[in-house]
Design an enzyme around this catalytic site. Structure first.
Site, mmCIF file in Angstrom:
data_model
loop_
_atom_site.group_PDB
_atom_site.id
_atom_site.type_symbol
_atom_site.label_atom_id
_atom_site.label_comp_id
_atom_site.label_asym_id
_atom_site.label_seq_id
_atom_site.Cartn_x
_atom_site.Cartn_y
_atom_site.Cartn_z
ATOM 1 N N GLY A 8 31.963 47.599 112.074
ATOM 2 C CA GLY A 8 30.779 48.459 111.962
ATOM 3 C C GLY A 8 29.489 47.665 112.020
ATOM 4 O O GLY A 8 28.498 47.988 111.350
ATOM 5 N N TYR A 142 31.894 61.273 100.223
ATOM 6 C CA TYR A 142 31.477 59.864 100.293
ATOM 7 C C TYR A 142 31.834 59.156 98.984
ATOM 8 O O TYR A 142 32.448 58.082 98.978
ATOM 9 C CB TYR A 142 29.975 59.814 100.547
ATOM 10 C CG TYR A 142 29.375 58.434 100.715
ATOM 11 C CD1 TYR A 142 29.751 57.605 101.764
ATOM 12 C CD2 TYR A 142 28.386 57.982 99.833
ATOM 13 C CE1 TYR A 142 29.162 56.354 101.937
ATOM 14 C CE2 TYR A 142 27.792 56.740 99.999
ATOM 15 C CZ TYR A 142 28.187 55.922 101.054
ATOM 16 O OH TYR A 142 27.592 54.687 101.219
HETATM 17 P P1 NAD Z 1 25.773 52.646 109.364
HETATM 18 O O1 NAD Z 1 26.162 54.075 109.441
HETATM 19 O O2 NAD Z 1 24.392 52.274 109.720
HETATM 20 O O3 NAD Z 1 26.762 51.764 110.245
HETATM 21 C C1 NAD Z 1 28.159 51.993 110.242
HETATM 22 C C2 NAD Z 1 28.701 51.498 111.551
HETATM 23 O O4 NAD Z 1 30.103 51.809 111.574
HETATM 24 C C3 NAD Z 1 28.075 52.170 112.785
HETATM 25 O O5 NAD Z 1 27.543 51.201 113.642
HETATM 26 C C4 NAD Z 1 29.242 52.929 113.420
HETATM 27 O O6 NAD Z 1 29.209 52.907 114.834
HETATM 28 C C5 NAD Z 1 30.433 52.156 112.892
HETATM 29 N N1 NAD Z 1 31.672 52.943 112.876
HETATM 30 C C6 NAD Z 1 31.829 54.260 112.637
HETATM 31 N N2 NAD Z 1 33.124 54.599 112.763
HETATM 32 C C7 NAD Z 1 33.797 53.473 113.043
HETATM 33 C C8 NAD Z 1 35.151 53.176 113.264
HETATM 34 N N3 NAD Z 1 36.106 54.116 113.232
HETATM 35 N N4 NAD Z 1 35.497 51.896 113.516
HETATM 36 C C9 NAD Z 1 34.563 50.923 113.583
HETATM 37 N N5 NAD Z 1 33.248 51.150 113.403
HETATM 38 C C10 NAD Z 1 32.879 52.418 113.120
HETATM 39 O O7 NAD Z 1 26.132 52.150 107.888
HETATM 40 P P2 NAD Z 1 25.482 50.956 107.064
HETATM 41 O O8 NAD Z 1 24.280 51.505 106.389
HETATM 42 O O9 NAD Z 1 25.370 49.752 107.864
HETATM 43 O O10 NAD Z 1 26.591 50.812 105.922
HETATM 44 C C11 NAD Z 1 27.609 49.852 105.956
HETATM 45 C C12 NAD Z 1 28.405 49.961 104.669
HETATM 46 O O11 NAD Z 1 27.529 49.804 103.553
HETATM 47 C C13 NAD Z 1 29.102 51.298 104.449
HETATM 48 O O12 NAD Z 1 30.322 51.082 103.774
HETATM 49 C C14 NAD Z 1 28.149 52.041 103.536
HETATM 50 O O13 NAD Z 1 28.819 53.013 102.776
HETATM 51 C C15 NAD Z 1 27.653 50.918 102.683
HETATM 52 N N6 NAD Z 1 26.381 51.235 102.051
HETATM 53 C C16 NAD Z 1 25.249 51.376 102.798
HETATM 54 C C17 NAD Z 1 24.054 51.698 102.167
HETATM 55 C C18 NAD Z 1 22.781 51.869 102.930
HETATM 56 O O14 NAD Z 1 21.770 52.302 102.349
HETATM 57 N N7 NAD Z 1 22.734 51.535 104.230
HETATM 58 C C19 NAD Z 1 24.024 51.878 100.785
HETATM 59 C C20 NAD Z 1 25.207 51.780 100.060
HETATM 60 C C21 NAD Z 1 26.373 51.418 100.698
HETATM 61 C C1 AKB Z 2 23.585 56.947 101.544
HETATM 62 O O1 AKB Z 2 22.525 57.514 101.209
HETATM 63 O O2 AKB Z 2 24.631 57.533 101.863
HETATM 64 C C2 AKB Z 2 23.607 55.443 101.478
HETATM 65 C C3 AKB Z 2 24.099 55.011 100.152
HETATM 66 C C4 AKB Z 2 23.162 54.901 99.020
HETATM 67 O O3 AKB Z 2 25.263 54.796 99.988
HETATM 68 N N1 AKB Z 2 22.305 54.955 101.788
#
Ligand code: NAD
Ligand code: AKB
Length: 319
Positions: A8, A142
């Site tokens: 991802g 989620y």
């Molecule tokens: P994002 O949605 O920006 O990126 C996720 C990526 O996963 C995308 O590029 C998508 O193309 C890819 N993806 C989707 N399905 C897929 C699959 N089947 N196989 C491979 N790749 C796939 O998410 P992010 O913000 O970069 O988050 C990454 C991780 O961090 C996640 O586990 C998310 O829950 C966690 N997280 C993010 C935040 C935030 O604010 N961004 C906060 C808390 C936790």
């Molecule tokens: C979301 O809003 O889903 C993410 C997170 C806090 O996990 N940015």
């Protein structure tokens, strides 16, 4: 830790984490993967890139063998608001994808970083100063996948000795790649709209306090926890980490200090408001501070200055 694979990788976190890991360990030692291509992505173009669907366990194992990977940063997931639109898809990717990564890690002896979230908490969790170990009864798909993921990572460490580690991220704010359909996305969109249109309509209501973090601190947290001395870790996965907490009116005020003509109004989205209301106001991240020295560098004002500077260059807007 020498040979890294990121799943991802072209999302909000991976687009920046990939570049930082390549800076530290060398371009060829960091394999960037995603289920899609993003033309123009520096993460995709600055070293090895492979298409990879994390629900395909054999494909993960093949790439780990091909590149002799010893560490996986597993970022592929469906975020909170999108997960409520398609809970079945969220279960499949967030749970089966993680299970596949952990199984490959067990068989091929890799370390694994997995991010959890403030979304792993629910309405019965203590809202203020949310402790590291506390009630977790989330009411979103989620959240259900995030708690299950935390437990699965702990299990793989305890039962099979896999070096699993992770943090509970708050909402992350960044300017490189757009956020992927979460509840905290407003805190990114607001900067784009402030620069482009000098106004923003917020989908969360006034007074909705949530933990947040600027992406450079988010990247630091991921790498620091993976590099921490394992002998000092009491927890391994799902460390509470935060940098600031604010409500929409606070970020509005911070932006106004730099762009005085900026205005904000509200048009509340009940689905995302419900999700936000079920999450903590602010977490206690003292376990991360004590066990591996977590300390963020940015607060709301310093993040706002940097976001506006970087984003105005990216969008070619003079302020
Ligand atoms: P994002 O949605 O920006 O990126 C996720 C990526 O996963 C995308 O590029 C998508 O193309 C890819 N993806 C989707 N399905 C897929 C699959 N089947 N196989 C491979 N790749 C796939 O998410 P992010 O913000 O970069 O988050 C990454 C991780 O961090 C996640 O586990 C998310 O829950 C966690 N997280 C993010 C935040 C935030 O604010 N961004 C906060 C808390 C936790
Ligand atoms: C979301 O809003 O889903 C993410 C997170 C806090 O996990 N940015």
């Amino acid at each position: 830790m020498n040979r890294i694979l990121i799943t991802g990788s072209l999302g909000q976190i991976g687009s920046e984490l990939a570049l930082e890991l390549r800076k530290r360990y060398g371009n060829d030692n960091v394999v960037v993967t995603d289920i899609r291509r993003v033309e123009g992505s520096k993460a995709m173009e600055s070293g090895p890139f492979e298409l990879l669907d994390c629900t395909d366990a054999n494909a993960i194992a093949d790439l780990v063998k091909k590149y002799r990977v010893d560490t996986i940063y597993h970022l592929a997931a469906i975020l909170s608001a999108n997960a409520e639109k398609n809970p079945q898809l969220a279960w499949n990717i967030n749970i089966n994808g993680l299970y596949n990564v952990l199984e490959v890690a067990r068989e091929l002896k890799c370390s694994v970083f997995t991010p959890s979230s403030i979304g792993a908490f629910g309405p019965t969790t203590p809202k203020d100063g949310t402790p590291q170990d506390t009630i977790q009864r989330p009411t979103t798909m989620y959240g259900v996948t995030k708690v299950s993921g935390e437990l699965l990572c702990d299990y793989y460490h305890k039962r099979f000795g896999v070096d699993t580690r992770g943090v509970r991220y708050p909402g992350l704010i960044s300017y490189v790649a757009p956020p992927g359909g979460g509840t905290t996305d407003y805190a990114v969109e607001i900067y784009y709209e402030a620069l482009k249109n000098k106004k923003y309509t917020c989908y969360l209501k006034k007074g909705t306090h949530l933990d947040m973090m600027y992406m450079p601190d988010g990247i630091k947290a991921a790498i620091d926890v993976m590099e921490a001395d394992p002998n000092k870790l009491i927890h391994r996965n799902a460390f509470n980490v935060t940098a600031m907490n604010f409500a929409p009116e606070d970020i509005e005020a911070a932006i106004k200090k730099v762009i005085p003509e900026f205005t904000m109004d509200y048009d509340v989205d009940p689905v995302r408001q419900d999700i936000a209301d079920s999450w903590p106001n602010y977490m206690d991240d003292s376990s991360a501070r004590e066990e591996w020295g977590w300390k963020p560098n940015y607060d709301l004002d310093s993040m706002t200055d940097d976001m506006i500077e970087k984003l105005s260059k990216k969008l070619n807007i003079n302020i």
